[in-house]
Design a protein around this motif. Sequence first.
Motif, mmCIF file in Angstrom:
data_model
loop_
_atom_site.group_PDB
_atom_site.id
_atom_site.type_symbol
_atom_site.label_atom_id
_atom_site.label_comp_id
_atom_site.label_asym_id
_atom_site.label_seq_id
_atom_site.Cartn_x
_atom_site.Cartn_y
_atom_site.Cartn_z
ATOM 1 N N VAL C 233 -1.204 -3.598 1.585
ATOM 2 C CA VAL C 233 -0.712 -3.617 0.145
ATOM 3 C C VAL C 233 0.184 -2.553 -0.239
ATOM 4 C CG1 VAL C 233 -1.154 -4.649 -1.998
ATOM 5 C CG2 VAL C 233 -2.648 -5.062 -0.151
ATOM 6 N N PRO C 234 1.327 -2.842 -0.808
ATOM 7 C CA PRO C 234 2.215 -1.712 -1.156
ATOM 8 C C PRO C 234 1.913 -0.935 -2.467
ATOM 9 C CG PRO C 234 3.528 -3.540 -1.193
ATOM 10 C CD PRO C 234 2.181 -4.145 -0.614
ATOM 11 N N SER C 235 2.122 0.110 -3.044
ATOM 12 C CA SER C 235 2.108 0.485 -4.301
ATOM 13 C C SER C 235 2.930 -0.386 -5.242
ATOM 14 C CB SER C 235 2.564 1.746 -4.388
ATOM 15 O OG SER C 235 1.909 2.582 -3.490
ATOM 16 N N GLY C 236 2.048 -0.548 -6.506
ATOM 17 C CA GLY C 236 2.980 -0.947 -7.830
ATOM 18 C C GLY C 236 3.182 -2.362 -7.450
ATOM 19 N N LEU C 237 2.395 -3.268 -6.883
ATOM 20 C CA LEU C 237 2.751 -4.509 -6.728
ATOM 21 C C LEU C 237 2.264 -5.239 -8.202
ATOM 22 C CD1 LEU C 237 3.614 -6.537 -4.346
ATOM 23 C CD2 LEU C 237 1.018 -6.998 -4.017
ATOM 24 N N TYR C 238 3.200 -5.922 -8.815
ATOM 25 C CA TYR C 238 2.978 -6.620 -9.975
ATOM 26 C C TYR C 238 2.747 -8.169 -10.090
ATOM 27 C CZ TYR C 238 3.909 -7.623 -15.195
ATOM 28 O OH TYR C 238 3.958 -8.207 -16.462
ATOM 29 N N LEU C 239 1.494 -8.499 -10.230
ATOM 30 C CA LEU C 239 1.195 -9.909 -10.011
ATOM 31 C C LEU C 239 0.493 -10.340 -11.205
ATOM 32 C CD1 LEU C 239 0.123 -10.725 -6.571
ATOM 33 C CD2 LEU C 239 1.623 -11.887 -7.727
#
Lengths: 104, 206, 579
Positions: C233-239
């Motif tokens: 999981v990459p950084s800064g995922l907005y969900l």
Amino acid sequence: MNDSSATSAEHSDSLKPYMGTWLALLALTLLEVALGYVSMSQELLMTLLLCLSVVKAALIMAYFMHLKHEKLTFVVTLVASLLFIMVALCGLLPDGLRMLTLGR
Amino acid sequence: MTSEPALAADWSGGKSPYAVSHLKLGMWLFIVGDAFTFAALFVGYGYLRLGHPEWPRPFDTGSILQASLMTFFLLSSSATMAVAVAKARKGDASAAVQHMVLTVIGGLLFLIVHALEWRHLIQQGASLFSNPWGVPLFTGCFFTITGMHMAHVASGLVVLLVIATKLKHQHATADHVEVAGLYWHFVDLVWMFIFPLIYLLSMRTR
Amino acid sequence: MSETHAEHEAPRSFIRRYIFSMDHKVIGIQYLLAMLLLAVVGLALTVVMRWHLGIRTVLRPETYLSLMTMHASLMFVVVTVTPTSAFGNYFLPLQVGARDMAFPFLNMLSFWVALAAGLVLLSSLIVGAPISGWTAYPPLSAVGGVAGPGLGLGQTLWLVAVALLCVSSMMGALNFIATTLNLRTRGMSMMRLPVSVWGWLTAAVTGLLVFPVLSAGGIMLLLDRLGKTSFFVPSGLYLGGEVLPHQGGSPLLWQHLFWFFGHPEVYIVIVPSMCMVTHIMANFARRPIFGYRYLVLSLFGFVTLGGVVWGHHMFVSGMSPYSGLAFSILTLFVSIPAAIFAISWLMTLWGARIQFRPPMLYCLGFVSLFISGGVGGLFNAQSSLDIYLHDTYWVVGHLHLLFAMAAIFSVFAAIHFWFPKMFGRMMNDTLGTIHFWFTLVGAYIIFLTMHYMGFLGHPRRYAEISQFDFLKPAASAHTLISVVALITAGAQILFLFNFFWSLFAGRKAATNPWNSTSLEWTLPNPVPFSNFERDIPVVHRWAYDFELPGGAQDYEMQTAPGPSMDGQTGKGVPTEKST
């Protein structure tokens, strides 16, 4: 090469090879720890440590796991398959560098 | 080298071409497979670490000494296991059982020191998803790889205890001891890579 | 071999004999029936999806994606397990001349774990199946229910099923390799093995090499989901209105690990299929296999190349152009072993007096599908073309034609061919022939049309296309595919009827109804518990001594002494004195 003498060789009474292997492994471990304290680049350190580890693994396989006394064809089959997958897997490592340039 | 007609005869059926029993062949094949599980974990670790030049290097001399001690325990248990196999081969079951017990003690010591180390790290605030030293993946990789290895050590101990008990009551043969030994040496072998790649490459240097 | 398990007696109780059985023959049939069940469920999902896509919109988009994931996952299990674990289990020990597998207990365990994997997979259908596709690409699959329907518990169950399948496959692979290497009867040298045994061995070796890599990836993905690590999981995922806490991982790492397994997985499926087809084809062409040694060599080629071409599944994920070039070239090399097989089939058929019985028809169908589908592979292999084709229906068509349909055809061939030995009765030829033509024509219409839709630029995995102007021409193609798919799916009832009806009412089969040569046809029906009732026969020749000049009989069993056409007569056969 030892070959058809096969499994009979391991029945020798001497436990000396095990003690020798054990001491060699401990010595190599000490060497590894010492290397960690020598100032050098991380890449060089990793290469040296990996080489030493491969030597240690080979010692364990040859003496503790008796591969030295198995048939040559068996040893070749095992080592070849181990090396093949591990080297192939390393093919995905360079892609890790891409994370340095993506989205940062 | 074996001559070619002899090699062909080895493969012509009616016997094992490798001159190993199914049990031993099966264990070796399992070891090869399991080695790839660890190899893939290591490569994953390498991949992630390459993408993070600022990877934490928190292990001080104390931690390294502790890890070296663990290496010592595991290596010594492997040596006693090798002796146990040799004794069992010679038909000396009681000596074999003794050495297997020594092996189990070595393994237990390894696990105890390892658990203490985990506890120490967790007390400092390390968890699977965060740590006080920087990149959170550091502890993710650390706990995953060493945890997998610990699970292997623990299951190896169970196998050794079962085989030792059976050997004592003459329900197991030297072949069983040898195969259990192969597994144990493999667990040791994996640690030979964990120790440098996880610990020594994350040493705190001035 | 005189060791271990050879002497065990048949267990008396029903449960030990037919349910928790350690007999490889019972386990083989258990595998076959379990996989038949999963295949029927997978096919039912197809019917729903095709109804939705081409006839009337009945599904919500997320339901469509769930069904698509489940269809792919179930069928993936079916084609992975059936050729090797069902037929290999039953016939590998018989064909090499062994009384059972090397590890009967492990064999039983392997089946029950595989069954558990199947059931867990089905249960994820009940709790809400994941929408992430059978490849389960993160971050969709890695962050839990917040990412979409079915990505909570459903995805976790899906992963557990995959892990179980890995365990089961490992146990199976160990067993197959140990049995093939150690339990061959005297005279059964490696170069006398029926090609089918080579196929099962190759699948087992490949499985042993790559399933562990999938397990490692699966462990990491499970930890991402349950332990909140961030391997994938990459950084800064907005969900879901907030930034997820995960940091620093790479979704591409999963793709690498998955496809490192996933590409060889294709060979785990198709290589034993090809080899079973080769074996059956020689029997009905009454011809020796052309180039047996080269076939064996090309199997090594498949294993080796399989380990170094995974990148061609990731061209659209982006990669260094140099890696892309390397993966393209290596992938094109795969056509060499594949072409060796194709040439061998064509040369074996050349001028032969072919007996067009159902097993042979399915083999010919396999060859046709394999070659047509394989041509599509040449397009996919080149990164410059693949970038346009990869996320379209082209790849759906390609995958189904080459991988799914061909594998299923080999399974049909194997069922029709070995049914007499497994169940002691013959299947109906007429029904088999009708089923064959319906399925073959259906497969071609459906999947060639999908190739065409790929050229139109129709993306994969779209539940609904009416909003897109450029896809208007594809609507009628969808209808065509759906109608044909429903008919083809209906035709499978013919097969199921034939299977179960023949089970009870088929004509009683002779010991060797196809005039075949390998060891299983020396055994009476039903095959006795320990396979060979007295001594295991010594083998004197390869399995393809057909077309013998003169004489009343145009074939020789492997057990018949005398000169052979395998070019190694007398070499390597131990003398008759017992070991």
